[in-house]
Scaffold this motif. Structure first.
Motif, short mmCIF file in Angstrom:
data_model
loop_
_atom_site.label_atom_id
_atom_site.label_comp_id
_atom_site.label_asym_id
_atom_site.label_seq_id
_atom_site.Cartn_x
_atom_site.Cartn_y
_atom_site.Cartn_z
N UNK A 311 28.73 37.20 45.49
CA UNK A 311 27.93 38.07 44.61
C UNK A 311 27.77 39.46 45.23
N UNK A 312 27.55 39.51 46.56
CA UNK A 312 27.46 40.82 47.22
C UNK A 312 28.76 41.60 47.06
N UNK A 313 29.89 40.90 47.15
CA UNK A 313 31.18 41.58 46.99
C UNK A 313 31.30 42.16 45.58
N UNK A 314 30.87 41.41 44.60
CA UNK A 314 30.96 41.90 43.22
C UNK A 314 30.06 43.12 43.01
N UNK A 315 28.88 43.07 43.66
CA UNK A 315 27.96 44.20 43.49
C UNK A 315 28.43 45.45 44.22
N UNK A 316 29.20 45.29 45.29
CA UNK A 316 29.51 46.42 46.14
C UNK A 316 30.91 46.98 45.99
N UNK A 317 31.76 46.37 45.15
CA UNK A 317 33.15 46.81 45.08
C UNK A 317 33.61 46.94 43.63
N UNK A 318 34.54 47.88 43.42
CA UNK A 318 35.22 47.99 42.11
C UNK A 318 36.71 47.70 42.27
N UNK A 319 37.10 47.18 43.42
CA UNK A 319 38.51 46.86 43.68
C UNK A 319 38.87 45.60 42.90
N UNK A 320 39.89 45.64 42.03
CA UNK A 320 40.23 44.44 41.25
C UNK A 320 40.67 43.27 42.11
N UNK A 323 37.52 41.56 43.24
CA UNK A 323 36.88 40.82 42.15
C UNK A 323 37.67 39.56 41.79
N UNK A 324 38.98 39.65 41.81
CA UNK A 324 39.78 38.46 41.51
C UNK A 324 39.56 37.39 42.58
N UNK A 325 39.59 37.80 43.85
CA UNK A 325 39.42 36.82 44.94
C UNK A 325 38.01 36.23 44.93
N UNK A 326 37.00 37.06 44.63
CA UNK A 326 35.63 36.54 44.57
C UNK A 326 35.46 35.57 43.40
N UNK A 327 36.10 35.88 42.28
CA UNK A 327 36.04 34.96 41.14
C UNK A 327 36.72 33.63 41.48
N UNK A 328 37.88 33.71 42.14
CA UNK A 328 38.57 32.49 42.56
C UNK A 328 37.68 31.67 43.50
N UNK A 354 38.54 34.37 34.85
CA UNK A 354 38.32 35.78 35.19
C UNK A 354 39.29 36.23 36.28
N UNK A 355 39.48 35.38 37.28
CA UNK A 355 40.42 35.72 38.35
C UNK A 355 41.82 35.92 37.78
N UNK A 356 42.25 35.02 36.91
CA UNK A 356 43.59 35.13 36.31
C UNK A 356 43.70 36.40 35.48
N UNK A 357 42.66 36.71 34.70
CA UNK A 357 42.70 37.90 33.85
C UNK A 357 42.87 39.16 34.68
N UNK A 358 42.17 39.22 35.81
CA UNK A 358 42.28 40.41 36.66
C UNK A 358 43.65 40.46 37.34
N UNK A 359 44.11 39.33 37.89
CA UNK A 359 45.38 39.32 38.60
C UNK A 359 46.55 39.65 37.68
N UNK A 360 46.43 39.29 36.42
CA UNK A 360 47.49 39.60 35.46
C UNK A 360 47.71 41.11 35.33
N UNK A 361 46.66 41.90 35.59
CA UNK A 361 46.72 43.35 35.39
C UNK A 361 47.11 44.11 36.65
#
Length: 667
Positions: A311-320, A323-328, A354-361
């Motif tokens: 959760x801290x990673x999601x709050x502190x980063x905009x790197x896709x 976010x993909x790794x945190x979702x995984x 969500x992880x798959x959706x981000x990694x696809x992009x």
């Protein structure tokens, strides 16, 4: 008379007093002076490393093959010995760059290492010796686990341990009284002294002087003979309190990376948490520490803390990628939970999607191929947990297609290995055994020293009736790994199926030497001992197993057989009733309770129980026994039908044939 415990626990509030008491003990000759076991000194195996540094040089001269047989364990516990102990068994991970190392050893790896070290010490010691160690309350869990295994498995080694905690069970406690003496030098103790006077003197130093002394001590340790171990403990600690925070961060990251690779998860959590405090939240290095720390927390079952880091990673980063790794990682907290009751597969599916959706992009083709394939493999686990095998298989195959199409041929071999092994598991469950076997062959070809895939392939070969090949795989797993309870357990099952009761018994005994908490080994060995007529030994295993799982149906069933054999029919009935209350599908309990009921004059009850057993699975012995009970009730026609069915199932059984011939003559 009860024997006095060999091992001694010295309890006192201050290390100075405990160490004096340890030195004064009358024990076999010590291997080393008293070892300070504080994890801050030499990392997760501060005590284990000292033990090996005392033994390995002599062992190399006297029995180099013994050292070679335990290369994995020695190199893991005492990195400073690596120049003396070449890697004879090394997985491909050691050759991979950081971004391609995707496997984190399970928490049980430290138990394998502890057993390997115990066997090395046991086989090397020529005479009784003593290991003296203090500060057990500050030792890493890996060291404490090792000491427990040494105490249990090395009869020639006496442990004399000092701690501020109460004594461990089975150790002889010794209380110490406070002694007078000059204060310790806090920095010279590498900041492990528990003398309050020493700490006050340390705090009285000017901050700049404290930092200077920390830096000097870090430099001394980095140049010392034990620098490899100091880099996991004292060096990062001194640098954290010295004058160069960047040097501290680099040292902590190197220590975390080492401990992740070795599976020292408690150390990863502690070191990673310290690294996080030094990093700018949301920065790239902060995320690397957070990712490793969260992974270790998840492996230790500390879900809430892992979740908070993601959760801290999601709050502190905009790197896709973050976010993909945190979702995984968040998805896997649910999908991999060892307790099925705590899993939330609906939530896991949402996060992995969500992880798959981000990694696809992701724009980079190679990065996308790896990360998307990795996430699809995670989604496959969710599908598997929900019983959707074909959907899971499709996802793994898609990940393999991505790797084959968009990754260089020599890139990410560990990722490919995992995908082939996972596809093999799914194909096997779908009944496509030959294809599954081919995938296991590929996975093993990628890393021939990874033991788990030999176990899985051996299980598949056993299902296919290829017992010699299965045996070879189990024994290969034993050779390429530190002591592996699962390999001996699987070989025991193979031997049991082949009728080798003594061989199976020996293997299960070794399993319990390696892991006294293995419930299934108690269950199976108790059954074997009952078949061998060793009822008292079987009863001990039943009692040990029931202490671990009081409601275990199989153990209650064996207990019922033991009580029946002893003529304690009321107790036997209670045991069989308990077994069937726990698992009404346990055919052996129905069959054995039927025997008890028949022997105690309840033929109708025996028929009823045998009928229940037959519904769970046909067997010639069940039909034969029901025929006997039916015959006793005067129901000869039904008995005749049962005997005919028994003969159809076991045409070579002379007892069935003789009973059938007698019935046919009488009818």
């Amino acid at each position: 008379m009860r024997r006095r415990p060999n091992h001694i626990w010295v309890r006192g509030d201050l290390a100075r007093d405990r160490v004096a008491a340890l030195r004064a003990l009358e024990t076999p000759p010590p291997l080393e002076p008293v070892v300070n076991g504080h994890r801050r000194l030499r990392g997760p195996y501060t005590i284990g490393g000292a033990l090996l540094r005392a033994l390995v040089p002599a062992a190399l001269e006297r029995s180099p093959d013994l050292v070679a047989d335990h290369d994995i364990e020695i190199r893991a516990v005492a990195p400073s010995l690596r120049p003396l102990v070449p890697a004879r068994r090394q997985t491909i991970e050691a050759r991979l760059p950081e971004d391609e190392r995707i496997l984190v050893p399970a928490p049980r790896r430290t138990l394998r290492i502890a057993n390997g070290i115990a066997e090395f010490v046991r086989d090397h010691l020529a005479e009784p010796r003593t290991l003296l160690a203090d500060n057990l309350h500050e030792a890493d869990p890996a060291d404490r686990e090792l000491l427990g295994v040494l105490a249990r498995r090395v009869p020639g080694l006496t442990l004399a341990l000092g701690s501020a905690e109460p004594a461990w069970e089975g150790m002889r406690p010794v209380e110490v009284l406070p002694l007078d003496g000059p204060p310790d030098d806090y920095l010279a103790s590498d900041c492990t002294s528990d003398d309050p006077r020493a700490y006050r003197a340390y705090l009285a130093l000017a901050p700049e002087e404290r930092a200077r002394r920390h830096d000097l001590r870090a430099a001394e340790l980095s140049a010392g003979a034990e620098s490899a171990e100091s880099a996991l403990g004292a060096v990062p600690y001194h640098l954290e309190h010295g004058g160069d925070p960047d040097a501290a961060t680099r040292a902590l990251w190197a220590a975390v990376d080492h401990c992740v690779a070795e599976g020292f998860l408690h150390a990863v959590v502690e070191l990673g948490s310290r690294g996080l405090r030094l990093c700018e939240p949301g920065s790239g290095l902060w995320w690397r520490f957070a990712h490793r720390t969260a992974t270790a927390l998840a492996g230790l079952g500390r879900r809430a803390q892992a979740q908070e880091l993601y959760d801290q990673a999601r709050r502190g980063s905009v790197d896709p990628v973050v976010h993909a790794a945190a979702a995984y990682g968040t998805a896997m907290l649910d999908a991999r939970d060892r307790d099925p009751a705590r899993r939330d597969l609906t939530r896991a599916r949402a996060w992995i999607n969500e992880a798959i959706a981000i990694s696809t992009l992701l724009p980079d083709r190679r990065e996308r191929a790896f990360k998307l394939g990795f996430d699809q493999n995670g989604r496959a686990l969710v599908e598997l947990r929900e019983g959707r095998l074909r959907e899971a298989l499709g996802l793994v195959e898609s990940a393999l297609d991505l790797a084959g199409r968009d990754l260089p041929p020599d890139a990410h071999p560990q990722h490919r290995m995992v995908l082939h092994a996972n596809r093999a598991q799914l194909l096997a469950r779908l009944g496509r055994r030959r294809e599954a076997l081919a995938d296991f062959d590929v996975a093993i070809g990628i890393d021939p020293v990874f033991p788990d895939h030999y176990l899985d392939r051996g299980n598949l070969l056993l299902e296919m009736g290829r017992t010699e090949a299965a045996l070879a795989d189990y024994e290969t797993a034993m050779r390429v790994s530190p002591p592996l309870p699962e390999a001996y357990y699987n070989r025991a099952e193979l031997r049991l199926a082949a009728g080798d009761l003594e061989g199976a018994r020996a293997d299960l005994g070794h399993v319990l030497d390696l892991d006294p908490g293995c419930l299934d080994a108690y269950v199976n060995r108790a059954g074997i001992l009952e078949m061998l007529g060793e009822h008292e030994a079987a009863r001990r295993d039943v009692e040990a197993g029931l202490a671990l799982d009081p409601g275990n149906a199989h153990l209650h069933g064996v207990l019922g057989q033991l009580e029946t054999a002893a003529g304690r029919y009321a107790e036997a009935r209670l045991a069989f009733d308990a077994a069937l209350a726990a698992d009404a599908r346990l055919a052996s309990a129905w069959a054995n309770r039927a025997t008890l009921r028949f022997e105690t004059g309840d033929a109708p009850g025996a028929v009823e129980d045998l009928t229940r057993a037959i519904k769970l699975g046909e067997d010639a012995a069940l039909y034969f026994n029901r025929a006997t009970a039916l015959d006793a009730l005067g129901r000869g026609r039904e008995a005749l039908l049962d005997l005919r069915r028994a003969l159809a199932l076991a045409p070579g059984d002379p007892d069935v044939r003789a009973a059938l011939e007698r019935h046919e003559k009488e009818s």
